[in-house]
Design a protein around this motif. Structure first.
Motif, PDB file in Angstrom:
ATOM      1  N   GLU A  35       0.860  -1.077  -0.319  1.00 23.80           N
ATOM      2  CA  GLU A  35       0.363  -0.072   0.101  1.00 23.80           C
ATOM      3  C   GLU A  35       0.777   1.489  -0.106  1.00 23.80           C
ATOM      4  OE1 GLU A  35      -2.815  -0.344   3.534  1.00 23.80           O
ATOM      5  OE2 GLU A  35      -3.896  -2.180   2.486  1.00 23.80           O
ATOM      6  N   GLY A  36       1.689   1.372  -0.339  1.00 23.47           N
ATOM      7  CA  GLY A  36       2.472   2.526  -0.994  1.00 23.47           C
ATOM      8  C   GLY A  36       3.657   2.820   0.004  1.00 23.47           C
ATOM      9  N   THR A  37       3.760   1.438   0.612  1.00 28.15           N
ATOM     10  CA  THR A  37       4.681   1.897   2.089  1.00 28.15           C
ATOM     11  C   THR A  37       5.511   1.019   2.008  1.00 28.15           C
ATOM     12  OG1 THR A  37       3.098   3.154   4.027  1.00 28.15           O
ATOM     13  CG2 THR A  37       5.491   2.107   4.860  1.00 28.15           C
ATOM     14  N   ILE A  38       7.238   1.352   1.764  1.00 26.03           N
ATOM     15  CA  ILE A  38       7.724   0.418   2.175  1.00 26.03           C
ATOM     16  C   ILE A  38       8.924  -0.535   3.006  1.00 26.03           C
ATOM     17  CG2 ILE A  38      10.278   2.485   2.399  1.00 26.03           C
ATOM     18  CD1 ILE A  38      12.318   1.201   0.663  1.00 26.03           C
ATOM     19  N   PHE A  39       8.487  -1.565   3.279  1.00 22.53           N
ATOM     20  CA  PHE A  39       8.310  -2.726   4.389  1.00 22.53           C
ATOM     21  C   PHE A  39       9.558  -3.475   5.088  1.00 22.53           C
ATOM     22  CE2 PHE A  39       6.686  -5.288   1.916  1.00 22.53           C
ATOM     23  CZ  PHE A  39       6.534  -6.447   2.077  1.00 22.53           C
ATOM     24  N   ALA A  40       9.868  -3.811   3.172  1.00 24.26           N
ATOM     25  CA  ALA A  40      11.477  -4.551   3.153  1.00 24.26           C
ATOM     26  C   ALA A  40      12.336  -4.479   2.127  1.00 24.26           C
ATOM     27  CB  ALA A  40      11.126  -6.410   3.136  1.00 24.26           C
ATOM     28  N   ILE A  41      13.541  -4.851   1.969  1.00 25.35           N
ATOM     29  CA  ILE A  41      15.054  -4.694   1.152  1.00 25.35           C
ATOM     30  C   ILE A  41      15.525  -6.275   1.172  1.00 25.35           C
ATOM     31  CG2 ILE A  41      14.655  -2.451   0.681  1.00 25.35           C
ATOM     32  CD1 ILE A  41      17.457  -2.766   2.839  1.00 25.35           C
ATOM     33  N   MET A  42      15.232  -6.035  -0.431  1.00 24.73           N
ATOM     34  CA  MET A  42      16.194  -7.266  -0.475  1.00 24.73           C
ATOM     35  C   MET A  42      17.825  -6.764  -0.992  1.00 24.73           C
ATOM     36  SD  MET A  42      15.752 -10.440  -3.423  1.00 24.73           S
ATOM     37  CE  MET A  42      14.151 -11.535  -2.421  1.00 24.73           C
ATOM     38  N   MET A  43      18.377  -7.239  -0.859  1.00 27.46           N
ATOM     39  CA  MET A  43      20.083  -7.568  -1.773  1.00 27.46           C
ATOM     40  C   MET A  43      20.588  -8.354  -3.121  1.00 27.46           C
ATOM     41  SD  MET A  43      21.327  -4.923   0.260  1.00 27.46           S
ATOM     42  CE  MET A  43      21.553  -4.381   2.181  1.00 27.46           C
ATOM     43  N   GLY A  44      20.977  -7.536  -3.328  1.00 24.62           N
ATOM     44  CA  GLY A  44      21.481  -8.539  -4.602  1.00 24.62           C
ATOM     45  C   GLY A  44      21.877  -9.613  -4.634  1.00 24.62           C
ATOM     46  N   ASP A  45      22.265 -10.209  -3.036  1.00 18.76           N
ATOM     47  CA  ASP A  45      22.106 -11.118  -3.205  1.00 18.76           C
ATOM     48  C   ASP A  45      21.761 -12.344  -2.122  1.00 18.76           C
ATOM     49  OD1 ASP A  45      22.086 -10.695  -0.424  1.00 18.76           O
ATOM     50  OD2 ASP A  45      24.547 -11.508   0.487  1.00 18.76           O
ATOM     51  N   GLY A  47      19.898 -11.504   0.372  1.00 17.31           N
ATOM     52  CA  GLY A  47      19.428 -11.186   1.430  1.00 17.31           C
ATOM     53  C   GLY A  47      18.056 -10.592   1.999  1.00 17.31           C
ATOM     54  N   LEU A  48      17.219 -11.149   2.756  1.00 16.42           N
ATOM     55  CA  LEU A  48      15.694 -10.199   3.059  1.00 16.42           C
ATOM     56  C   LEU A  48      16.197  -8.964   3.981  1.00 16.42           C
ATOM     57  CD1 LEU A  48      12.978 -12.445   1.864  1.00 16.42           C
ATOM     58  CD2 LEU A  48      12.778  -9.901   1.328  1.00 16.42           C
ATOM     59  N   PHE A  49      15.690  -7.939   4.237  1.00 14.43           N
ATOM     60  CA  PHE A  49      15.961  -7.513   5.423  1.00 14.43           C
ATOM     61  C   PHE A  49      14.520  -6.456   5.934  1.00 14.43           C
ATOM     62  CE2 PHE A  49      20.203  -7.600   4.137  1.00 14.43           C
ATOM     63  CZ  PHE A  49      20.858  -7.336   5.243  1.00 14.43           C
ATOM     64  N   LEU A  50      13.417  -6.226   6.491  1.00 13.78           N
ATOM     65  CA  LEU A  50      12.530  -5.626   7.156  1.00 13.78           C
ATOM     66  C   LEU A  50      13.341  -4.260   7.738  1.00 13.78           C
ATOM     67  CD1 LEU A  50       9.250  -6.851   7.438  1.00 13.78           C
ATOM     68  CD2 LEU A  50      10.382  -7.508   9.650  1.00 13.78           C
ATOM     69  N   LYS A  51      12.312  -3.230   7.709  1.00 15.35           N
ATOM     70  CA  LYS A  51      12.380  -1.711   8.217  1.00 15.35           C
ATOM     71  C   LYS A  51      11.676  -1.977   9.460  1.00 15.35           C
ATOM     72  CE  LYS A  51      12.080   2.603   7.026  1.00 15.35           C
ATOM     73  NZ  LYS A  51      11.765   3.489   5.463  1.00 15.35           N
ATOM     74  N   GLY A  52      12.842  -1.609  10.113  1.00  9.15           N
ATOM     75  CA  GLY A  52      12.094  -1.054  11.818  1.00  9.15           C
ATOM     76  C   GLY A  52      12.179   0.125  12.284  1.00  9.15           C
ATOM     77  N   ALA A  53      11.228   0.523  12.781  1.00  9.12           N
ATOM     78  CA  ALA A  53      10.614   1.170  13.925  1.00  9.12           C
ATOM     79  C   ALA A  53      10.128   1.383  15.023  1.00  9.12           C
ATOM     80  CB  ALA A  53       9.930   2.163  12.667  1.00  9.12           C
ATOM     81  N   GLY A  54      10.474   2.616  16.275  1.00  7.63           N
ATOM     82  CA  GLY A  54       9.212   1.729  17.253  1.00  7.63           C
ATOM     83  C   GLY A  54       9.707   0.134  17.572  1.00  7.63           C
ATOM     84  N   PRO A  55       8.752  -0.056  18.373  1.00  9.57           N
ATOM     85  CA  PRO A  55       9.102  -0.871  19.420  1.00  9.57           C
ATOM     86  C   PRO A  55       8.926  -2.790  18.655  1.00  9.57           C
ATOM     87  CG  PRO A  55       6.638  -0.669  19.044  1.00  9.57           C
ATOM     88  CD  PRO A  55       7.116  -0.047  18.269  1.00  9.57           C
ATOM     89  N   VAL A  56       9.023  -2.238  16.975  1.00  8.31           N
ATOM     90  CA  VAL A  56       9.238  -3.846  16.524  1.00  8.31           C
ATOM     91  C   VAL A  56      11.352  -3.706  15.885  1.00  8.31           C
ATOM     92  CG1 VAL A  56       9.389  -5.090  14.187  1.00  8.31           C
ATOM     93  CG2 VAL A  56       7.838  -3.158  14.805  1.00  8.31           C
ATOM     94  N   VAL A  57      12.295  -2.110  16.609  1.00 12.94           N
ATOM     95  CA  VAL A  57      13.311  -2.661  16.438  1.00 12.94           C
ATOM     96  C   VAL A  57      14.187  -3.633  17.523  1.00 12.94           C
ATOM     97  CG1 VAL A  57      15.839  -1.089  16.901  1.00 12.94           C
ATOM     98  CG2 VAL A  57      13.566  -0.456  15.559  1.00 12.94           C
ATOM     99  N   ALA A  58      13.392  -3.331  18.764  1.00  9.07           N
ATOM    100  CA  ALA A  58      13.533  -3.872  19.555  1.00  9.07           C
ATOM    101  C   ALA A  58      13.185  -5.380  19.593  1.00  9.07           C
ATOM    102  CB  ALA A  58      13.174  -3.562  21.072  1.00  9.07           C
ATOM    103  N   GLU A  59      12.100  -6.288  19.487  1.00 11.59           N
ATOM    104  CA  GLU A  59      11.656  -7.348  18.334  1.00 11.59           C
ATOM    105  C   GLU A  59      12.729  -8.006  17.809  1.00 11.59           C
ATOM    106  OE1 GLU A  59       7.629  -6.908  17.644  1.00 11.59           O
ATOM    107  OE2 GLU A  59       7.546  -5.384  19.674  1.00 11.59           O
ATOM    108  N   LEU A  60      12.924  -7.147  17.065  1.00 16.69           N
ATOM    109  CA  LEU A  60      14.142  -7.276  15.690  1.00 16.69           C
ATOM    110  C   LEU A  60      14.845  -7.643  16.783  1.00 16.69           C
ATOM    111  CD1 LEU A  60      12.888  -5.564  12.661  1.00 16.69           C
ATOM    112  CD2 LEU A  60      12.125  -8.010  13.692  1.00 16.69           C
ATOM    113  N   GLU A  61      15.424  -7.299  17.309  1.00 19.44           N
ATOM    114  CA  GLU A  61      16.646  -7.261  18.315  1.00 19.44           C
ATOM    115  C   GLU A  61      16.897  -8.768  19.621  1.00 19.44           C
ATOM    116  OE1 GLU A  61      18.029  -3.830  19.091  1.00 19.44           O
ATOM    117  OE2 GLU A  61      18.485  -2.291  17.298  1.00 19.44           O
ATOM    118  N   ALA A  62      15.480  -8.511  19.476  1.00 16.05           N
ATOM    119  CA  ALA A  62      15.803 -10.090  20.625  1.00 16.05           C
ATOM    120  C   ALA A  62      15.487 -10.839  20.278  1.00 16.05           C
ATOM    121  CB  ALA A  62      14.302  -9.745  21.617  1.00 16.05           C
TER     122      ALA A  62
END
Length: 114
Positions: A35-45, A47-62
């Motif tokens: 819906e027009g919001t970037i939420f993830a990126i895939m690197m050339g190799d 690898g998938l990465f999720l965009k982190g913000a707010g409380p999700v950052v701590a959840e991802l790190e945990a």
């Protein structure tokens, strides 16, 4: 190295539970949007990465996810980007991947609304 058509299709399949996913190739990688919001990126190799913000950052790190960073020439410290690796369990389980993506999108929307 750039992402292949097969890798793009695999990423779309992984996040299909979100609904319509649009993509845009950028710098050898891929940006994934819902819906027009970037939420993830895939690197050339692939690898998938999720965009982190707010409380999700701590959840991802945990969950053991690591933040994307790179070393810029002439800088002493790495440049850190607001993207984290997906938890291993999410890489081949669309239900888990979509759960993480929904949390990331909710945090991004909350941040935008501030």
């Amino acid at each position: 190295m750039s992402v292949s058509a097969e890798e793009i299709e695999a990423a779309r399949d992984l996040f299909a539970g979100l609904g319509e996913i649009t993509t845009r190739k950028m710098m050898g990688g891929l940006c994934l949007y819902h819906e027009g919001t970037i939420f993830a990126i895939m690197m050339g190799d692939g690898g998938l990465f999720l965009k982190g913000a707010g409380p999700v950052v701590a959840e991802l790190e945990a969950a053991g996810c690591t933040q994307w960073s790179y070393q810029r020439e002439g800088r002493d410290t790495p440049t850190r980007m607001p993207y984290w690796t997906l938890p291993d369990a999410a890489l081949d389980d669309p239900e888990i991947a979509c759960d993480w993506a929904r949390r990331a999108l909710a945090a991004l929307e909350a941040e935008i609304g501030e």
